[in-house]
Design a protein around this motif. Structure first.
Motif, PDB file in Angstrom:
ATOM      1  N   SER A 208      14.759  -0.053  40.687  1.00 48.41           N
ATOM      2  CA  SER A 208      14.699   1.208  39.588  1.00 48.41           C
ATOM      3  C   SER A 208      15.817   0.446  38.342  1.00 48.41           C
ATOM      4  O   SER A 208      15.664   0.876  37.078  1.00 48.41           O
ATOM      5  CB  SER A 208      15.324   2.360  40.040  1.00 48.41           C
ATOM      6  N   VAL A 211      13.687  -1.671  36.260  1.00 44.40           N
ATOM      7  CA  VAL A 211      12.759  -0.949  35.153  1.00 44.40           C
ATOM      8  C   VAL A 211      13.648  -0.555  33.940  1.00 44.40           C
ATOM      9  O   VAL A 211      13.217  -0.658  32.655  1.00 44.40           O
ATOM     10  CB  VAL A 211      12.124   0.435  35.824  1.00 44.40           C
ATOM     11  N   VAL A 267       6.615   1.293  32.491  1.00 54.64           N
ATOM     12  CA  VAL A 267       7.768   1.899  33.268  1.00 54.64           C
ATOM     13  C   VAL A 267       7.148   2.996  34.329  1.00 54.64           C
ATOM     14  O   VAL A 267       7.587   2.993  35.543  1.00 54.64           O
ATOM     15  CB  VAL A 267       8.498   2.697  32.172  1.00 54.64           C
ATOM     16  N   ASN A 271       7.444   2.475  38.334  1.00 56.18           N
ATOM     17  CA  ASN A 271       7.825   3.546  38.878  1.00 56.18           C
ATOM     18  C   ASN A 271       6.968   4.066  40.088  1.00 56.18           C
ATOM     19  O   ASN A 271       7.647   4.433  41.335  1.00 56.18           O
ATOM     20  CB  ASN A 271       8.304   4.819  38.147  1.00 56.18           C
ATOM     21  N   ARG A 272       5.750   4.287  39.781  1.00 55.35           N
ATOM     22  CA  ARG A 272       4.689   4.789  40.741  1.00 55.35           C
ATOM     23  C   ARG A 272       4.500   3.646  41.857  1.00 55.35           C
ATOM     24  O   ARG A 272       4.831   4.045  42.928  1.00 55.35           O
ATOM     25  CB  ARG A 272       3.333   4.826  40.060  1.00 55.35           C
ATOM     26  N   GLU A 275       7.885   4.116  43.899  1.00 57.74           N
ATOM     27  CA  GLU A 275       7.849   5.159  44.760  1.00 57.74           C
ATOM     28  C   GLU A 275       6.842   5.222  45.871  1.00 57.74           C
ATOM     29  O   GLU A 275       7.011   5.558  47.170  1.00 57.74           O
ATOM     30  CB  GLU A 275       7.305   6.503  43.748  1.00 57.74           C
TER      31      GLU A 275
END
Lengths: 283, 269, 307
Positions: A208, A211, A267, A271-272, A275
């Motif tokens: 994170s 990113v 981004v 993030n996907r 996650e």
């Protein structure tokens, strides 16, 4: 339907509708307008700017440079920032609080002032880094930092590193300190503990942080403008030039919109991925 | 918890040196007695600090930055409080979308926002005005204000309000005696964080500001673009000192860790 | 010479003495509990055995060899932590096999032992889950399996049941005792719960302010407490006419110390009385046998057998 939450959000909604959504829409529209030296902006719908951005290798090169710099900065931040976060996390009061302030504090100090510091460290004959390296005999001639990608990468890494430390630090805070002890009692050496226990748990934080750093590095403006000078352009400094020097706003808008779209895609995608990868483990 | 070994501490020392080097260098050069950039060793001088007084555009830019930061932060916090209450207390259609929208200035590159604002303000006749600057700054500092007011609103136990109401307090008394004292630290910190971010912003502002409405970072940036001389180092040194003072005060009052990480630290462990 | 020997073990943190000259011998296969209030030094003692804390002075010997000279990673002890300290990024199987990997146990053998141990703790069907997908009781079992699978020379349990609710805790006590009997591992339990210590242990060490006040079988410590602290820590106690008497040893009789019933609380299987006497308030516990009992305000006479 409940009205209370909508009424409460109304002031913020109005502000964002008027001052964010409308201007962004206008910018997208602007990128399709025509422009000429003497006629100025002509509000028509044409693909001229987009065709130019995609066909002229100058822009491809410039975007490739932008993302190459961002990638390098992200990599360096992760490699150097993550260990520092781990060291910070193992410190005791009051050192921990003090060094946290020292390392995260620069985040709030003016980017212009920090970049100026690097310009002074890099600069020609009076540059401190070259003076030190020369006197130590490590180099025979001054290394070029100003107006180079190396210089931009070093300065940007410095500017954005605190975000990485912060993200990894936050992940390490969630780590149960007994987990390391548990691994030790099961016979794991210090290196095994780091590699098999600490690193996997710090990984969501590193990702994170990566990113955030990547997004900010790819859209950085002041640092590449000052260190890179007028010739070494990245996306944001190029857009700035089109807007305030060349005055070709539609072309500048196309560059800016492309940067925005690319970053949003990267981004969101990252993030996907993060996650999905960690949903089962950490939730 | 295990301690750091000597190797780790060496690494830490180098890291801190890297972090502080450019900041210290700026302050160091600012004390040069020479007319050009140099690192003073034997002779130190305040001449470049005195020189700032001869450049009124820096002075006025400084006051403009202070005023802009203060005003836009107050408005941002004022607007963020009801929005935070809505997000923290209600489940409603569009809640996620609203939150994403309000946080979007963090996602959108400041250079893109600057371009969008420039286009928009020019069209509606706010180009280069102070009003335009305030609007633009409210938007970009809004996520910082919202994050802290939201943390306050979420941390507010509704049972406290119900307790006060059951003891006979009016809605207004509950607001004044219970809610406000509890959320005030969050609001003040939100304001401070928003202020610092406004005060430092350069990328977006460089598009929106005109020669008469330049902020201090914009003035410094444009100055550096032309040439780097000791004057801009002394101005930067002043900015650094002001920011560090604000930082330390903020750290004492609220905790920098809580401010930046967004939750309580456990330093005493 | 006992299997594990703590010899004059002492730990000071600055001015504070956490453990003060502790002597203890633990026999092979024995289950010993370190019992005491928080800050009594029981956890520090456990951490010194595990190797997380270095003693200020004294010695620890395991099978007559100096344990302090051995690194924590090489001590071969199984530890169950209060927080369980499961590796959150590893599945149940990965957690349990970690210790065997460190020992270099080959794959097939490893899988076999992990399977056996998970069966032993009753988790045969949860192998591919991550810790956060398990209940507190299940996490506790994984932690136990992870410590047992390496066939530790000693099993150290640091308040292992304190995060479970009361009913589950009782079930786990019985199960823990059965597992320990089955595998026969020498076990040291740290707890502040006197009922837990008495239920599980062969011997208990009642600790207070860094010192062992009494070491002995639970029944003996309860019946013949060596100090007033042990008496009061192991269950309720009355000081009547200068002697300590357990509330359940006092009965209502036709004659004896006279008093008035102040409060009477029904607790299901027994009644709890507070009786005001010339010697102060006396606590009395009587079994609920279904017979009528004195009500509040009644005048009663108390009798007991000293012991």
């Amino acid at each position: 339907m409940k009205t209370a939450p909508y009424l409460l959000s109304l002031p913020a909604l109005l502000l964002f509708a008027a001052v964010v959504i409308v201007p962004l829409g206008m910018t997208v529209a602007l990128s399709f307008h025509d422009w000429g030296q003497y006629k100025g902006i002509v509000p028509v719908f044409i693909l001229k700017n987009w065709r130019e951005v995609f066909s002229d290798s100058y822009y491809g090169e410039m975007f490739w440079r932008t993302f190459r710099i961002a990638l390098l900065v992200t990599l360096l931040s992760a490699v150097f920032g993550a260990p520092e976060a781990y060291i910070l996390n193992r410190m005791r009061s009051p050192w921990r609080g003090l060094f946290l302030l020292v390392i995260l504090g620069p985040l709030l100090i003016s980017v212009v002032a920090r970049t100026l510091g690097w310009a002074l460290l890099f600069g020609g004959k009076s540059g401190l880094i070259n003076a030190v390296l020369l006197s130590l005999g490590l180099i025979s001639a001054p290394l070029p930092f100003m107006f180079t990608e190396t210089g931009i990468v070093v300065a940007l890494t410095h500017v954005l590193m605190p975000y990485m430390v912060l993200a990894v630090w936050a992940a390490l805070q969630r780590l149960d300190p007994q987990v390391e002890n548990a691994a030790i009692t099961l016979g794991a050496g210090p290196f095994t503990v780091l590699r098999r226990i600490v690193l996997p748990q710090a990984m969501p934080g590193i990702l994170s942080g990566a990113v955030i750093v990547f997004a900010l590095a790819a859209s950085a403006f002041a640092t590449p403008a000052i260190i890179g000078g007028r010739r070494l352009k990245v996306a944001s400094t190029l857009a700035y030039d089109e807007f305030l020097n060349t005055l070709n706003w539609p072309l500048g808008a196309a560059v800016a919109v492309l940067l925005l779209v690319a970053l949003v895609l990267i981004v969101f995608g990252a993030n996907r991925w993060v996650e999905r990868r960690y949903a089962q483990v950490f939730g | 918890m295990r301690r750091n070994g000597p190797l780790a501490l060496c690494y830490h020392a180098l890291f801190v040196a890297f972090t502080l080097a450019p900041i210290i260098v700026v302050c160091w050069v600012a004390f040069t007695p020479e007319g050009y950039l140099s690192f003073p060793t034997t002779h130190w001088s305040l001449r470049w600090f005195h020189a700032i007084a001869r450049y009124p555009e820096f002075i006025s830019a400084f006051w403009r930055s202070i005023g802009l930061g203060a005003l836009s932060s107050i408005i941002a916090v004022a607007i963020s409080v009801p929005a935070a209450l809505a997000i923290a207390r209600y489940r409603f259609a569009g809640r996620e979308a609203f939150t994403a929208l309000f946080m979007s200035p963090l996602m959108i590159p400041n250079v893109v926002l600057g371009i969008a604002f420039l286009r928009f303000f020019t069209e509606v006749g706010l180009g280069g005005t102070f009003t335009g600057l305030v609007l633009a700054h409210i938007v970009i500092i809004f996520p910082f204000a919202l994050r802290l007011t939201l943390a306050s609103a979420v941390g507010l136990d509704r049972a406290l309000e119900h307790a006060a109401l059951s003891l006979g307090a009016s809605e207004w008394t509950v607001m004044k005696r219970i809610i406000l004292p509890l959320v005030l630290p969050g609001l003040v910190s939100g304001w401070a964080l928003a202020f610092i971010n406004s005060f430092d912003e350069v990328t977006m502002t460089v598009f929106v500001a005109a020669p008469g409405t330049e902020t201090l970072p914009v003035r410094m940036f444009l100055y550096i673009q032309d040439n780097i001389d000791p004057l801009v180092t002394s101005v930067s040194a002043c900015v650094i000192v002001v920011t560090v003072a604000a930082l330390v005060a903020l750290d004492r009052a609220y905790g920098l860790e809580r401010l930046l990480v967004g939750r309580g630290g456990n330093d005493g462990r | 010479m006992a299997f594990l020997e703590l010899e004059n073990l002492t730990k000071r943190f600055g001015q504070q003495t956490a453990v003060d000259g502790l002597w203890l011998g633990v026999d092979k296969g024995e289950f010993v509990s370190l019992l005491g209030p928080s800050g009594c030094g029981k956890t520090t003692t456990l951490q010194m055995i595990a190797g997380f804390v270095e003693p200020t002075s004294g010695a620890i010997r395991l099978e007559e060899r100096d344990l302090l000279a051995v690194k924590p990673a090489q001590r071969g002890l199984g530890v169950v932590f209060q927080s369980y300290a499961l590796f959150p990024h590893m599945t149940v199987v990965q957690n349990v096999s970690f210790g065997l990997e460190m020992q270099g146990v080959a794959g097939a053998e490893r899988a076999k032992r992990v399977g056996e141990t998970l069966e032993l703790v009753g988790l045969g069907s949860f192998t591919e889950r991550f810790p956060r997908q398990l209940s507190g009781g299940q996490q506790q079992r994984v932690a136990l399996a992870r410590a047992l699978v390496i066939r530790p020379r000693i099993l150290l349990l640091d308040e292992p049941l304190s995060n479970l609710d009361a009913k589950l805790r009782e079930e786990m006590q019985i199960e823990l005792r059965q597992i320990q009997r089955t595998v026969g591992t020498t076990t040291i339990l740290v707890t502040h719960d006197q009922a837990e210590a008495m239920a599980l242990s062969d011997r208990i060490v009642v600790m207070n302010k860094g010192r062992a006040e009494q070491i002995g079988p639970p029944y003996e410590a309860y019946e013949r407490p060596a100090t007033p602290f042990v008496a009061s820590f192991l269950g309720k106690t009355n000081l009547v006419k200068g002697i300590a008497v357990r509330p359940e040893r006092i009965s209502f009789a036709a004659s004896g110390l006279a008093g008035t019933v102040r409060t009477r609380i029904f607790q299901g299987n027994h009644w709890l009385y507070q009786v005001e006497t010339s010697d102060g308030l006396v606590t009395v516990i009587r079994q609920n046998t279904g017979e009528p009992m004195p009500v509040e305000g009644a005048v009663v006479h108390l009798s007991w057998m000293a012991g």
